[in-house]
Write a protein that holds these residues in place. Structure first.
Motif, PDB file in Angstrom:
ATOM      1  N   LYS A   1      10.974 -16.986  10.091  1.00 57.83           N
ATOM      2  CA  LYS A   1       9.731 -17.735  10.233  1.00 57.83           C
ATOM      3  C   LYS A   1       9.561 -18.776   9.132  1.00 57.83           C
ATOM      4  O   LYS A   1       8.459 -19.262   8.896  1.00 57.83           O
ATOM      5  N   GLY A   2      10.640 -19.121   8.442  1.00 59.17           N
ATOM      6  CA  GLY A   2      10.587 -20.191   7.453  1.00 59.17           C
ATOM      7  C   GLY A   2      10.151 -19.781   6.062  1.00 59.17           C
ATOM      8  O   GLY A   2       9.809 -20.638   5.249  1.00 59.17           O
TER       9      GLY A   2
ATOM     10  N   THR B   1       0.327  -4.772   7.588  1.00 61.69           N
ATOM     11  CA  THR B   1      -0.644  -5.575   6.847  1.00 61.69           C
ATOM     12  C   THR B   1      -0.070  -6.935   6.485  1.00 61.69           C
ATOM     13  O   THR B   1      -0.728  -7.980   6.648  1.00 61.69           O
ATOM     14  N   VAL B   2       1.174  -6.935   6.019  1.00 62.32           N
ATOM     15  CA  VAL B   2       1.827  -8.196   5.648  1.00 62.32           C
ATOM     16  C   VAL B   2       1.976  -9.097   6.870  1.00 62.32           C
ATOM     17  O   VAL B   2       1.680 -10.296   6.826  1.00 62.32           O
ATOM     18  N   MET B   3       2.433  -8.517   7.995  1.00 67.58           N
ATOM     19  CA  MET B   3       2.632  -9.319   9.207  1.00 67.58           C
ATOM     20  C   MET B   3       1.312  -9.912   9.702  1.00 67.58           C
ATOM     21  O   MET B   3       1.255 -11.074  10.103  1.00 67.58           O
ATOM     22  N   LYS B   4       0.255  -9.110   9.684  1.00 67.35           N
ATOM     23  CA  LYS B   4      -1.045  -9.582  10.172  1.00 67.35           C
ATOM     24  C   LYS B   4      -1.547 -10.762   9.345  1.00 67.35           C
ATOM     25  O   LYS B   4      -1.972 -11.795   9.875  1.00 67.35           O
TER      26      LYS B   4
ATOM     27  N   ASN C   1       3.663  -8.375  14.715  1.00 73.95           N
ATOM     28  CA  ASN C   1       4.045  -7.134  14.053  1.00 73.95           C
ATOM     29  C   ASN C   1       4.972  -6.313  14.939  1.00 73.95           C
ATOM     30  O   ASN C   1       4.658  -6.025  16.084  1.00 73.95           O
ATOM     31  N   GLN C   2       6.137  -5.922  14.404  1.00 78.74           N
ATOM     32  CA  GLN C   2       7.090  -5.090  15.125  1.00 78.74           C
ATOM     33  C   GLN C   2       7.221  -3.712  14.471  1.00 78.74           C
ATOM     34  O   GLN C   2       8.132  -2.966  14.800  1.00 78.74           O
TER      35      GLN C   2
ATOM     36  N   SER D   1      -0.691   0.269  10.851  1.00 76.36           N
ATOM     37  CA  SER D   1      -1.765  -0.669  11.147  1.00 76.36           C
ATOM     38  C   SER D   1      -2.103  -1.466   9.904  1.00 76.36           C
ATOM     39  O   SER D   1      -1.917  -0.996   8.778  1.00 76.36           O
ATOM     40  N   SER D   2      -2.629  -2.667  10.117  1.00 77.41           N
ATOM     41  CA  SER D   2      -3.145  -3.417   8.978  1.00 77.41           C
ATOM     42  C   SER D   2      -4.282  -2.621   8.359  1.00 77.41           C
ATOM     43  O   SER D   2      -5.165  -2.122   9.063  1.00 77.41           O
ATOM     44  N   VAL D   3      -4.273  -2.480   7.048  1.00 76.27           N
ATOM     45  CA  VAL D   3      -5.282  -1.652   6.389  1.00 76.27           C
ATOM     46  C   VAL D   3      -6.692  -2.199   6.614  1.00 76.27           C
ATOM     47  O   VAL D   3      -7.671  -1.448   6.513  1.00 76.27           O
ATOM     48  N   PHE D   4      -6.790  -3.489   6.925  1.00 75.99           N
ATOM     49  CA  PHE D   4      -8.106  -4.098   7.133  1.00 75.99           C
ATOM     50  C   PHE D   4      -8.611  -3.910   8.561  1.00 75.99           C
ATOM     51  O   PHE D   4      -9.742  -4.279   8.868  1.00 75.99           O
TER      52      PHE D   4
END
Length: 435
Positions: A2-3, A229-232, A238-239, A243-246
């Motif tokens: 993704k660059g 969380t990082v992906m979100k 997300n693969q 879950s995103s903690v938020f």
């Protein structure tokens, strides 16, 4: 893909792919070649001496990891203090040179024991005892360096726009103050202070452009939520499991899995929240289990072997996974049935003892029938085995079983307190069809 620039400073080995920069902090960081050689020689002399002295002298020679010869030859850079030397250099020299987004992963071993830091955040000349007070000194000094890093990001003008995650892989194994009393039976026999203490891992996250003071959340999170969380936040699909903690409701009693042995639902400070957990779960992305002939099955933390492991395997380690007991199996599903015999190539080591267990025999079974045997001697071993087509009796899968009749535990030889019955430590294997 993704660059992003991907810059890795791992504490354990990672697959050598998909990165921009990769650096392992050497144990002799900052030392000259002469100092490195002296350090390696001192380590070898201590270990050789330790192996040959009578048993009642070993504890004195070990001396809480202070050893006997090393302190006189290698100065006062003991334990993992060299990671702090590296991190200080990193803080002092970090610069902004590219316009692309970047991901940095830095794994620092401190405050992991042995404890070598004094109240002034300097390296002691001796290793300190593993007490809560000495641990807090280590943690304080590392956090003080992390604050220096934060200030450096502010000075470069990239703090506000950055996602910053400060996390521990585990908590320390000190007892926690529980909100209830352990029952007389049941959980009391399986949950120890060490388990509860290790489950209390630090997690602090600053999203990009967030404002306000630091807040404490009661959300039930686990380490495997970090990738999601990082992906979100990065805006990437997300693969990963988790879950995103938020996105997690802080009022939900969420079940979390700890070291594949316990399911925790509710507060970790309550004995009632802890239950035994027997299933081998994985924090990896959903894996395609169907095996492609000729592809590698890699073991250890970052491998893909858990998708194929059946019974008889321990938890993954850095670059390898040990078999436990006298047998360990893998189930290899496939779509295309091989039209000929296969060659199994495997890289492994065996648990050995120079006197009592100088070699181990490994008998390989395919679908319950013996395909061949290996004799594993000291050192990493690369083995091959021809699997005849007549053994491939199942049209959809192949079960590979490794029988290790001489498997033994380190504790029975007095090597360590490890009571696992160890056979082989598998690193990788590949099944190659014959042309």
């Amino acid at each position: 893909n993704k660059g992003f620039d991907v810059n890795l400073v791992p504490g354990i080995s990672l697959p050598v792919k998909n990165y921009t920069r990769y650096y392992r902090v050497p144990g002799s960081y900052g030392a000259s070649k002469r100092e490195q050689k002296i350090n390696e020689a001192a380590v070898l002399m201590d270990l050789i001496l330790f192996r040959h002295v009578p048993h009642f002298l070993k504890k004195r020679l070990y001396n809480e990891q202070n050893w006997t010869i090393r302190p006189f030859m290698t100065g006062n850079r003991l334990g993992y203090f060299y990671y702090k030397d590296f991190f200080q250099d990193y803080i002092d020299n970090v610069q902004v040179k590219i316009a692309r987004p970047a991901y940095h992963f830095i794994h620092l071993l401190p405050p992991h024991p042995p404890y070598v830091t004094n109240e002034h955040c300097e390296c002691d000349s001796v290793i300190r005892k593993a007490t809560r007070g000495n641990y807090k000194i280590e943690a304080y000094c590392v956090l003080r360096m992390f604050i220096q890093f934060i200030e450096k990001l502010r000075a470069h003008g990239i703090y506000d726009s950055s996602l910053i995650i400060l996390q521990a892989d585990t908590g320390a194994a000190f007892s926690a103050k529980m909100i209830d009393i352990a029952p007389e039976n049941g959980n009391k026999s399986v949950i120890s202070d060490e388990h509860i203490g290790k489950s209390l891992a630090l997690l602090a996250i600053k999203p990009p452009h967030s404002k306000g003071p630091l807040a404490v959340s009661d959300t039930h999170t686990m380490s495997t939520d970090i990738p999601a969380t990082v992906m979100k936040i990065a805006g990437i699909e997300n693969q990963y499991q988790g879950s995103s903690v938020f996105d997690i409701d802080p009022d939900t009693n969420r079940q979390r899995i700890f070291i594949n042995k316990f399911a925790v639902t509710g507060s970790v400070y309550s004995h009632q929240s802890w239950k035994g957990y027997n299933s081998l779960s994985t924090s990896r992305p959903s894996l395609t289990r169907n095996y492609q002939w000729g592809s590698a099955i890699n073991f250890g933390f970052t491998g893909n072997a858990e998708a194929y492991q059946s019974n008889g395997w321990s938890l993954p380690e850095d670059g390898k996974t040990w078999s436990t007991g006298k047998r360990a199996s893998l189930t290899i599903p496939f779509v295309e049935h091989p039209q000929s015999q296969l060659t199994l190539k495997a890289t492994l080591i065996a648990f050995l003892h120079y006197d009592a267990l100088p070699e181990q025999a490994v008998h390989v079974l395919v679908n319950g029938q013996k395909a061949g045997s290996w004799i594993i001697t000291p050192g990493t071993s690369e083995q091959k085995l021809l699997i005849k087509e007549s053994l491939l009796t199942d049209p959809d899968k192949m079960v590979i079983t490794f029988m290790t009749p001489d498997a033994a535990s380190p504790s029975q030889f007095g090597i360590s307190g490890d009571k696992r019955v160890l056979g082989i430590a598998m690193r990788s294997m590949t099944f190659i069809p014959s042309n």
